[in-house]
Design a protein around this motif. Structure first.
Motif, mmCIF file in Angstrom:
data_model
loop_
_atom_site.group_PDB
_atom_site.id
_atom_site.type_symbol
_atom_site.label_atom_id
_atom_site.label_comp_id
_atom_site.label_asym_id
_atom_site.label_seq_id
_atom_site.Cartn_x
_atom_site.Cartn_y
_atom_site.Cartn_z
ATOM 1 N N GLU B 98 0.889 -1.277 -0.015
ATOM 2 C CA GLU B 98 -0.136 -0.025 -0.129
ATOM 3 C C GLU B 98 0.841 1.230 0.151
ATOM 4 O OE1 GLU B 98 -2.502 -0.619 3.483
ATOM 5 O OE2 GLU B 98 -3.704 -2.117 2.427
ATOM 6 N N LYS B 99 2.099 1.089 0.764
ATOM 7 C CA LYS B 99 2.947 2.488 0.847
ATOM 8 C C LYS B 99 3.549 2.517 -0.444
ATOM 9 C CE LYS B 99 5.592 4.283 4.437
ATOM 10 N NZ LYS B 99 5.937 4.127 5.683
ATOM 11 N N LEU B 100 3.935 1.657 -1.195
ATOM 12 C CA LEU B 100 4.522 1.942 -2.515
ATOM 13 C C LEU B 100 3.837 1.792 -3.567
ATOM 14 C CD1 LEU B 100 7.892 -0.131 -1.448
ATOM 15 C CD2 LEU B 100 7.482 2.213 -1.129
ATOM 16 N N HIS B 101 2.596 1.522 -3.247
ATOM 17 C CA HIS B 101 1.681 1.332 -4.488
ATOM 18 C C HIS B 101 1.814 0.190 -5.423
ATOM 19 C CE1 HIS B 101 0.441 5.362 -3.165
ATOM 20 N NE2 HIS B 101 1.591 5.883 -3.565
ATOM 21 N N LEU B 102 2.031 -0.924 -4.604
ATOM 22 C CA LEU B 102 2.436 -2.072 -5.319
ATOM 23 C C LEU B 102 1.463 -3.341 -4.699
ATOM 24 C CD1 LEU B 102 6.227 -1.938 -5.133
ATOM 25 C CD2 LEU B 102 4.910 -1.184 -7.076
ATOM 26 N N SER B 103 1.371 -4.154 -5.580
ATOM 27 C CA SER B 103 0.652 -5.261 -4.995
ATOM 28 C C SER B 103 1.273 -6.239 -3.802
ATOM 29 C CB SER B 103 0.265 -6.135 -6.082
ATOM 30 O OG SER B 103 1.211 -7.087 -6.396
ATOM 31 N N GLU B 104 0.675 -6.919 -3.130
ATOM 32 C CA GLU B 104 1.236 -7.798 -2.276
ATOM 33 C C GLU B 104 2.009 -8.811 -2.664
ATOM 34 O OE1 GLU B 104 -1.581 -9.562 0.532
ATOM 35 O OE2 GLU B 104 -0.002 -10.672 1.656
ATOM 36 N N SER B 105 1.824 -9.247 -4.222
ATOM 37 C CA SER B 105 2.389 -10.311 -4.801
ATOM 38 C C SER B 105 4.060 -9.874 -5.320
ATOM 39 C CB SER B 105 1.782 -10.667 -6.027
ATOM 40 O OG SER B 105 0.639 -11.272 -5.857
ATOM 41 N N THR B 106 3.886 -8.421 -5.310
ATOM 42 C CA THR B 106 5.246 -7.878 -5.689
ATOM 43 C C THR B 106 6.024 -7.759 -4.558
ATOM 44 O OG1 THR B 106 4.036 -6.724 -7.510
ATOM 45 C CG2 THR B 106 6.150 -5.910 -7.086
ATOM 46 N N ILE B 107 5.553 -7.546 -3.695
ATOM 47 C CA ILE B 107 6.457 -7.321 -2.419
ATOM 48 C C ILE B 107 6.951 -8.778 -2.053
ATOM 49 C CG2 ILE B 107 6.510 -6.523 0.018
ATOM 50 C CD1 ILE B 107 5.938 -4.386 -1.807
ATOM 51 N N LYS B 108 5.895 -9.694 -2.212
ATOM 52 C CA LYS B 108 6.619 -11.108 -1.596
ATOM 53 C C LYS B 108 7.746 -11.496 -2.799
ATOM 54 C CE LYS B 108 2.525 -13.433 0.336
ATOM 55 N NZ LYS B 108 1.599 -14.576 0.178
ATOM 56 N N THR B 109 7.622 -11.031 -3.890
ATOM 57 C CA THR B 109 8.605 -11.420 -4.777
ATOM 58 C C THR B 109 10.068 -10.813 -4.171
ATOM 59 O OG1 THR B 109 7.192 -11.499 -6.513
ATOM 60 C CG2 THR B 109 9.431 -11.348 -7.154
ATOM 61 N N HIS B 110 9.787 -9.532 -3.978
ATOM 62 C CA HIS B 110 11.034 -8.598 -3.528
ATOM 63 C C HIS B 110 11.750 -9.228 -2.406
ATOM 64 C CE1 HIS B 110 10.832 -5.995 -6.831
ATOM 65 N NE2 HIS B 110 9.821 -5.038 -6.335
ATOM 66 N N VAL B 111 10.651 -9.404 -1.326
ATOM 67 C CA VAL B 111 11.274 -9.843 -0.028
ATOM 68 C C VAL B 111 11.995 -11.200 -0.176
ATOM 69 C CG1 VAL B 111 10.329 -10.459 2.138
ATOM 70 C CG2 VAL B 111 9.608 -8.625 1.268
ATOM 71 N N SER B 112 11.454 -12.110 -1.059
ATOM 72 C CA SER B 112 11.729 -13.467 -1.321
ATOM 73 C C SER B 112 13.482 -13.351 -1.886
ATOM 74 C CB SER B 112 10.965 -14.366 -2.329
ATOM 75 O OG SER B 112 11.021 -15.419 -1.907
ATOM 76 N N ASN B 113 13.397 -12.443 -2.834
ATOM 77 C CA ASN B 113 14.567 -12.119 -3.510
ATOM 78 C C ASN B 113 15.831 -11.623 -2.578
ATOM 79 O OD1 ASN B 113 14.050 -13.085 -5.909
ATOM 80 N ND2 ASN B 113 13.045 -11.194 -6.402
ATOM 81 N N LEU B 114 15.170 -10.721 -1.487
ATOM 82 C CA LEU B 114 16.085 -10.014 -0.484
ATOM 83 C C LEU B 114 16.647 -11.151 0.308
ATOM 84 C CD1 LEU B 114 14.054 -6.887 0.205
ATOM 85 C CD2 LEU B 114 16.629 -7.029 -0.341
ATOM 86 N N LEU B 115 15.747 -12.115 0.672
ATOM 87 C CA LEU B 115 16.168 -12.939 1.631
ATOM 88 C C LEU B 115 17.206 -13.917 1.182
ATOM 89 C CD1 LEU B 115 12.783 -14.245 3.113
ATOM 90 C CD2 LEU B 115 14.308 -12.619 4.096
ATOM 91 N N VAL B 116 17.169 -14.180 -0.078
ATOM 92 C CA VAL B 116 18.128 -15.032 -0.764
ATOM 93 C C VAL B 116 19.519 -14.041 -0.949
ATOM 94 C CG1 VAL B 116 18.897 -16.031 -2.915
ATOM 95 C CG2 VAL B 116 16.655 -16.400 -2.302
ATOM 96 N N LYS B 117 19.474 -12.879 -1.269
ATOM 97 C CA LYS B 117 20.546 -12.163 -1.442
ATOM 98 C C LYS B 117 21.214 -12.059 -0.126
ATOM 99 C CE LYS B 117 19.114 -9.983 -5.799
ATOM 100 N NZ LYS B 117 18.632 -8.735 -6.489
ATOM 101 N N LEU B 118 20.563 -11.702 0.923
ATOM 102 C CA LEU B 118 21.252 -11.598 2.122
ATOM 103 C C LEU B 118 21.374 -12.807 3.108
ATOM 104 C CD1 LEU B 118 18.423 -8.847 3.459
ATOM 105 C CD2 LEU B 118 20.911 -8.617 2.947
#
Lengths: 138, 138
Positions: B98-118
């Motif tokens: 909601e804050k970034l005007h994106l869907s929850e799916s997109t956030i999940k994708t980003h977070v999932s990628n972040l977890l891998v990268k971190l």
DNA sequence: TTGGAACTCATACTAAAGTACCAAAAGTGT
DNA sequence: ACACTTTTGGTACTTTAGTATGAGTTCCAA
């Protein structure tokens, strides 16, 4: 922060000026050498103090980083606090249970109570809140 | 960081020595006074530092608050970093969306990628990791 | 000794979080 | 134009988190 760099830079410039003055005083003989020594002494004293101005408590009777009073106010018990520490470390409920030799159910209960007492909805917020309240050693 | 303070201190001392040498060559003879000034300066500096024996702990004095190089090394994109910031604030995927005007799916994708990268398993660990790597402004 | 915390654990449920794919649009560099 | 990365979003699924409720235990103070 860049503030520290700025402060140090200013001090170095001040030092430069001071030394220039001292050099000048040798030629002209206007400046009193005792005054110069005093200025330098005070200056370096200030430098030293500025470096760790964070801990100006000279009584030394407050080395406690954790705010135990807030823990009391929030009604967080000893066990709950132990769980909170592990939550902050990023462990899952199951991992915390294994670490403290408790069942996952028990951890869930503790975490749930913690969330209420910290007035947050998620454990990620609990991490933030705990740091705000200085409840933990960062 | 302690390192910054140390470097600047060394710089000051080096300056001191430099000026002492320059003056020495230009006006040799009164070595005692210059030496005295230096000693007093260093002495008061040390006094100032150790008056608060608390020490120079977390100073956080870096020219650059965020370690951009590490972000590069980890391959974390701009958008992913924005998401990471919100994760650290304790927001849920939906709230971030909601804050970034994106869907929850997109956030999940980003977070999932972040977890891998971190190289972590949970978002709570990502919070810890981000602070370890000084990827965020604490 | 008794009432009340604190601690433990369980079941059953809902809600997030996270994974594993896929795919299309948009920007980037060659 | 073409390859590449980023960004976006979806479906379907598994896992973890969190809530609600109840209940047995232990420990401590009144």
């Amino acid at each position: 922060m860049k503030k520290t760099v700025f402060v140090f830079s200013s001090l170095i410039i001040a030092l430069l000026v001071l030394f220039k003055l001292s050099e000048y005083s040798y030629r002209s003989g206007n400046l009193n050498i005792e005054l110069l020594i005093s200025i330098i002494a005070v200056l370096f004293f200030v430098i030293g103090v500025y470096i760790n101005k964070k801990g100006l408590t000279k009584d030394g009777s407050k080395p406690i980083p954790i705010d135990l009073k807030k823990l009391e106010d929030l009604g967080i018990s000893k066990r709950e606090y132990e769980v909170l520490e592990q939550v902050i470390k990023g462990l899952s409920n199951r991992e915390i249970g294994e670490k403290l030799h408790l069942s996952e159910s028990t951890i869930k209960t503790h975490v749930s109570n913690l969330l209420v007492k910290l007035d947050v909805k998620r454990r990620t917020q609990a991490i933030q809140k705990a740091k705000e309240l200085k409840i933990i050693t960062e």
